[in-house]
Every structure is written in C-alpha cells, then in structure tokens.
Design an enzyme around this catalytic site. Structure first.
Site, PDB file in Angstrom:
ATOM      1  N   ASP A 193      34.860  40.005  47.836  1.00  0.00           N
ATOM      2  CA  ASP A 193      35.631  39.988  46.628  1.00  0.00           C
ATOM      3  C   ASP A 193      36.999  40.460  46.818  1.00  0.00           C
ATOM      4  OD1 ASP A 193      36.151  39.421  44.025  1.00  0.00           O
ATOM      5  OD2 ASP A 193      35.605  41.498  43.262  1.00  0.00           O
ATOM      6  N   GLU A 237      41.604  45.788  30.992  1.00  0.00           N
ATOM      7  CA  GLU A 237      42.899  45.689  30.414  1.00  0.00           C
ATOM      8  C   GLU A 237      43.233  45.288  29.253  1.00  0.00           C
ATOM      9  OE1 GLU A 237      42.547  42.647  34.047  1.00  0.00           O
ATOM     10  OE2 GLU A 237      44.664  42.798  33.826  1.00  0.00           O
ATOM     11  N   LYS A 244      29.361  47.180  40.769  1.00  0.00           N
ATOM     12  CA  LYS A 244      29.576  45.996  40.927  1.00  0.00           C
ATOM     13  C   LYS A 244      28.358  45.053  41.329  1.00  0.00           C
ATOM     14  CE  LYS A 244      34.316  46.053  40.638  1.00  0.00           C
ATOM     15  NZ  LYS A 244      34.990  44.962  39.979  1.00  0.00           N
ATOM     16  N   GLN A 295      32.104  52.941  38.203  1.00  0.00           N
ATOM     17  CA  GLN A 295      33.191  52.473  39.227  1.00  0.00           C
ATOM     18  C   GLN A 295      33.929  53.854  39.280  1.00  0.00           C
ATOM     19  OE1 GLN A 295      35.238  48.896  38.048  1.00  0.00           O
ATOM     20  NE2 GLN A 295      36.642  48.890  40.019  1.00  0.00           N
ATOM     21  N   THR A 351      40.227  39.443  39.942  1.00  0.00           N
ATOM     22  CA  THR A 351      40.547  39.230  38.576  1.00  0.00           C
ATOM     23  C   THR A 351      41.800  38.507  38.366  1.00  0.00           C
ATOM     24  OG1 THR A 351      39.252  41.000  38.116  1.00  0.00           O
ATOM     25  CG2 THR A 351      40.279  40.075  36.225  1.00  0.00           C
ATOM     26  N   ASP A 361      32.777  38.573  38.006  1.00  0.00           N
ATOM     27  CA  ASP A 361      32.500  40.003  38.525  1.00  0.00           C
ATOM     28  C   ASP A 361      32.145  41.279  37.772  1.00  0.00           C
ATOM     29  OD1 ASP A 361      32.078  41.964  40.645  1.00  0.00           O
ATOM     30  OD2 ASP A 361      34.218  41.995  40.957  1.00  0.00           O
ATOM     31  N   ARG A 421      47.339  55.226  37.895  1.00  0.00           N
ATOM     32  CA  ARG A 421      48.563  55.751  38.577  1.00  0.00           C
ATOM     33  C   ARG A 421      50.117  55.092  38.146  1.00  0.00           C
ATOM     34  NH1 ARG A 421      45.322  53.366  42.500  1.00  0.00           N
ATOM     35  NH2 ARG A 421      46.344  51.527  42.408  1.00  0.00           N
ATOM     36  N   TYR A 450      41.417  40.914  45.678  1.00  0.00           N
ATOM     37  CA  TYR A 450      42.086  41.362  44.695  1.00  0.00           C
ATOM     38  C   TYR A 450      43.396  40.734  44.424  1.00  0.00           C
ATOM     39  CZ  TYR A 450      42.916  45.928  42.209  1.00  0.00           C
ATOM     40  OH  TYR A 450      43.378  47.060  41.393  1.00  0.00           O
ATOM     41  N   THR A 465      26.599  39.159  40.042  1.00  0.00           N
ATOM     42  CA  THR A 465      27.718  38.256  39.846  1.00  0.00           C
ATOM     43  C   THR A 465      27.273  36.960  39.416  1.00  0.00           C
ATOM     44  OG1 THR A 465      28.699  39.602  41.673  1.00  0.00           O
ATOM     45  CG2 THR A 465      29.802  37.343  41.302  1.00  0.00           C
ATOM     46  N   HIS A 501      46.637  41.786  37.279  1.00  0.00           N
ATOM     47  CA  HIS A 501      45.490  42.626  37.082  1.00  0.00           C
ATOM     48  C   HIS A 501      45.508  44.045  37.886  1.00  0.00           C
ATOM     49  CE1 HIS A 501      41.307  43.847  36.961  1.00  0.00           C
ATOM     50  NE2 HIS A 501      41.288  43.954  38.248  1.00  0.00           N
ATOM     51  N   TYR A 539      34.175  55.105  43.105  1.00  0.00           N
ATOM     52  CA  TYR A 539      34.849  54.338  43.944  1.00  0.00           C
ATOM     53  C   TYR A 539      35.743  54.704  45.210  1.00  0.00           C
ATOM     54  CZ  TYR A 539      39.648  54.741  42.516  1.00  0.00           C
ATOM     55  OH  TYR A 539      40.878  55.034  41.887  1.00  0.00           O
ATOM     56  N   GLU A 580      37.388  35.254  37.510  1.00  0.00           N
ATOM     57  CA  GLU A 580      37.805  35.322  38.946  1.00  0.00           C
ATOM     58  C   GLU A 580      37.446  33.877  39.231  1.00  0.00           C
ATOM     59  OE1 GLU A 580      36.817  37.976  42.226  1.00  0.00           O
ATOM     60  OE2 GLU A 580      36.586  39.678  40.464  1.00  0.00           O
ATOM     61  N   ARG A 618      32.464  50.259  34.545  1.00  0.00           N
ATOM     62  CA  ARG A 618      33.720  50.866  34.794  1.00  0.00           C
ATOM     63  C   ARG A 618      33.514  52.253  34.770  1.00  0.00           C
ATOM     64  NH1 ARG A 618      36.571  46.746  36.955  1.00  0.00           N
ATOM     65  NH2 ARG A 618      36.824  45.148  35.445  1.00  0.00           N
ATOM     66  N   GLU A 667      34.763  40.365  34.631  1.00  0.00           N
ATOM     67  CA  GLU A 667      35.985  39.961  35.333  1.00  0.00           C
ATOM     68  C   GLU A 667      36.242  38.594  35.636  1.00  0.00           C
ATOM     69  OE1 GLU A 667      36.218  42.349  39.166  1.00  0.00           O
ATOM     70  OE2 GLU A 667      37.101  43.994  37.922  1.00  0.00           O
TER      71      GLU A 667
END
Ligand code: MN
Length: 436
Positions: A132, A379, A258, A245, A365, A238, A148, A134, A262, A139, A249, A206, A242, A204
């Site tokens: 998978d 999001e 995850k 995660q 995503t 996907d 961040r 990114y 799927t 996203h 992660y 995708e 959360r 997600e």
C-alpha cells in the site's frame, strides 16, 4: 494505443451493455466468477452479463494469442497476468468483435453469457503480495497536518513513493462483511493501553493496481518499462482502525490497524481499456525536487495519470430502515496522485524486489485539495472533532455498526464512452469478540 475496441459508436448485441454505466463493450474487464453452484472460472463483464472465458477458450472462434490468453484463465487469472500485454490486447480485440452488435456469432456467444446477478464473484487472482502506497499528496498533507502542523510532509515524500508492505490474506472482493477489529487502544490522556473493539473505524478511498508480468529477483524494472507491468486497476478500500493505528504505527508502520480487511472491486479494468483515459501525471510545483533519474521518464510524465472520477457513498443502518438512499460524502479524482503507477513499480523493484503476476498495489488514499473529495473520515471529520451531518439527522465521526461504505470509480474522457469499475462495498456488521 487507441483501436476499434474504444470506438464510441461501437454497440453490443448484449442490449444491457449499451449505455451501461460500468460495463459497455468499450470496457471488457476481466474477473473470476462462479455461475450458480459451479466452480470459479475467468469471466468478462458485459452489461448485466458475465461472459465465460472457459467457454470462449474451448471454442474455435478465438485464435492465436487471444485463444492462448483465454485458455490461461483458470479459476484465478495469474497465468493471464503473466502473459505480455499484447496477449491481453488480442483477447480484448477478438472478444469485442464477437460481442459487437450484428456479430454473426451472436447466437454462439450468447450461450457463454451468465446473468451477473446470479454469479458469485471472487478475487481475480491469487494475490501473492500486497503493497500500500501513500501517493495521494493531499491525503498525506491532511493527515500530516493533524499530527505535525509544522511539518505535514516528511522530507522523503517528494523524493520517492512511500509505502508499506500490506497483508494479502485478508483482501476480499466487494460485499465481504467488515468485522470491526479489536486491538490495543491508548487514548492520549491515558498512560496504558486497553484492549477492545476499534472506536475509530475508517475507510480509505484508493485505486488498486494489478501487476502483470514478472521480473527476476535482483532485476529492477527500469521506469521506461514499468508501465507495461500495470495490467489494470480496481477500486480498493483500505479499511483502517485509527485508534489502533495511532498507538502501534511507530516505528514500523501499520499492523492490526490495517490487516483485518481490504476490500477490492472484483474486476480488473485493463490498461488497454483505460488508454483513452490516460492524462499527464500530476504536475510538480517548480519548488518541488526533481525525482532521481530511475523514477523519471518523459513518456510516463506525459501519460502516467488517469482521468478517473472517484466517489464515496455512505448509508447507515438508520437510513436503510427509513428507506433513504445512500449519501455521497466524497467526490474526488485520481488526478491527485503525486506518483504514477509506473513510478511505484520502478521504486518497488529498484532494490531488486521481484514483482509477480497478480501482486496488488494500493495507491494510497486519494483526496482532493479542497473538502469535496476527501478520501477518509479521518480527514472529513478532522480526526473525529467535526462530525459529518447526514441528511436524516445522524452524525458520524467514525463508522458505526451497520454503516455501508461504497467506493465508486468511473473513467471519463471527451469523445469516448466512459467506463466504470463495478462495486466496492462493505458493511460494518458486527464487532469481533475481543479478549481483554
Ligand atoms: Mn491506505
């Protein structure tokens, strides 16, 4: 290469194909299906019917590479995906000729058709490995901002396609139940985790990328040849927990968040069918770094993108009970991928990794720069802080039991007949029983 199979004037003797939103004669996607009570075999979607490739392979109406390609379709399409693109193209052209309106073989070919509503669909190939990516930059920015604010994109993002190796065993086609996963959750205000069902279950949006052909271990695929390894696309959800995660992660990436499921759409929308819908790769800002040469090909930059409209529909248990239709919560586009599928192939193999026929990529995503086409609830709801307000008065931060999520995809281009991807649906049914 545009040919007669893309001719917008071409109609099929299969009446339901003409004007069909997903499967007009210009699409002809490959999949694996079982007619009622029978064994899985290769098939091609045409309107509301599925053409049995085992019947086609046994008939004298196919010849040459097309016959070989049809004969390679057993209960899984890995052997078809192992063939060079030319064999797939020949099969597509001969099937298109057989299915055309006025075909002299209509009576014979009609006997190969099964009503799709009576068929069970299976994953089109045995998926050896699933990776998978990114590559949806908006996203990555949206999620990065939540964690961040000062540095939403990490420094590597614009230099290489970021990915993690996913779990192939839990990939299912559209319609498979979504069991809410349990795992370790640790709220920010707690010192220690507990164990239980995810309370922040998300989807997600995708695209899936089906890999064709094979490169030997230790033999990277040059970027100029990488496009030939993209056999086709599907929709890919996907599903993501959360809360699991966030806690798990770092430092090695997603795990239980995850690997529980799927969901993919069941048909391989072939690279050949998608040729009218190729567009330039997403333009890079002048200030963005120039990718290293092994990721850069002028042809890929000119044609490596896809004009595919993406969507997400949500229907809650309450909406079903009130007989309300699903509500569209996202209207996006595949043009917002920062990296092309060929760049993903080139990077994946750059260190010598072998990609095999039937391997699957997720693109990551796909979100739009604005709020119209966001690809996850994370999001849309700003991490659950700004819940969605649904027409019936319900709200959603994350998915609740009974929620049905449908991804939609449709390739469109001026002067061509648009083609769709078929369903990619999952309903959150029950919570798995956890041990604490
Ligand atoms: Mn993903």
């Amino acid at each position: 290469m545009i040919d007669e199979t893309h001719d917008p004037a071409r109609l099929s003797f299969v009446a339901s194909a003409n004007g069909h939103p997903d499967f007009p004669i210009q699409n002809l996607p490959f999949g694996v299906f079982s007619p009622a009570g029978a064994a899985p075999r290769g098939g091609v979607a045409i309107g509301d019917q599925v053409l049995d490739l085992s019947e086609a392979a046994a008939s004298p109406l196919l010849s040459g590479d097309a016959q070989l390609a049809a004969a390679a379709c057993g209960g899984q399409l890995n052997d078809l995906l192992a063939l060079p693109p030319q064999a797939r193209r020949d099969l597509r052209r001969q099937l298109s000729t057989l299915l055309v309106k006025g075909s002299e073989h209509a009576q014979t070919v009609s006997a190969w058709l099964h009503p799709a509503a009576l068929c069970e669909l299976h994953p089109p190939a045995r998926i050896g490995d699933y990776t998978d990516f990114y590559a949806g930059i908006h996203h990555a920015l949206n999620v990065g901002r939540q964690f961040r604010p000062d540095q939403p994109l990490l420094p590597n993002y614009k230099h290489m396609p970021i990915a993690y190796h996913g779990r192939a065993s839990s990939i299912r086609v559209s319609g498979a139940p979504v069991f809410r996963p349990s795992g370790q959750r640790k709220a920010p205000d707690r010192d220690t985790p507990d164990f239980g069902p995810s309370e922040r279950l998300d989807f997600e949006l995708e695209l899936g990328v089906w890999i064709g052909g094979e490169n030997a271990l230790g033999s990277p695929v040059p970027i100029a040849e990488a496009g030939r390894r993209v056999a086709g696309l599907c929709l890919l959800n996907d599903w993501s927990a959360r809360d699991l995660q966030t806690w798990e992660y770092q430092p090695l990436g997603p795990f239980l968040a995850k690997n529980f499921l799927t969901t993919i759409s069941p048909w391989i929308i072939t690279a050949e069918a998608l040729e009218p819908f190729r567009i330039a790769a997403q333009a890079r800002a002048p200030s963005d770094p120039q990718p290293l040469p092994y990721l850069w090909d002028a042809q890929d930059q000119a044609h490596g993108g896809f004009s595919i409209i993406l969507g997400v529909l949500l229907r809650t248990q309450g909406m079903r009970e009130r007989a309300e239709p699903p509500v569209k919560i996202s209207h996006g586009s595949a043009r917002h991928l920062y990296w092309t599928a060929a760049q993903m192939v080139a990077h994946h193999t750059a260190g010598g990794c072998d990609l095999r026929p039937g391997d699957l990529f997720g693109t990551g995503t796909v979100s739009t720069p604005d709020d119209e086409g966001l690809g996850s609830l994370l999001e849309m709801t700003r991490g659950g802080r700004a819940p969605l307000h649904l027409p019936g008065g319900e709200t959603r931060g994350f998915l609740e039991d009974g929620d049905e999520v449908s991804l939609t995809g449709r390739a469109e281009a001026e002067g061509f007949v648009g083609i769709g991807f078929g369903p990619c649906v999952g309903t959150v049914r029950i919570s798995t029983l956890g041990v604490s």
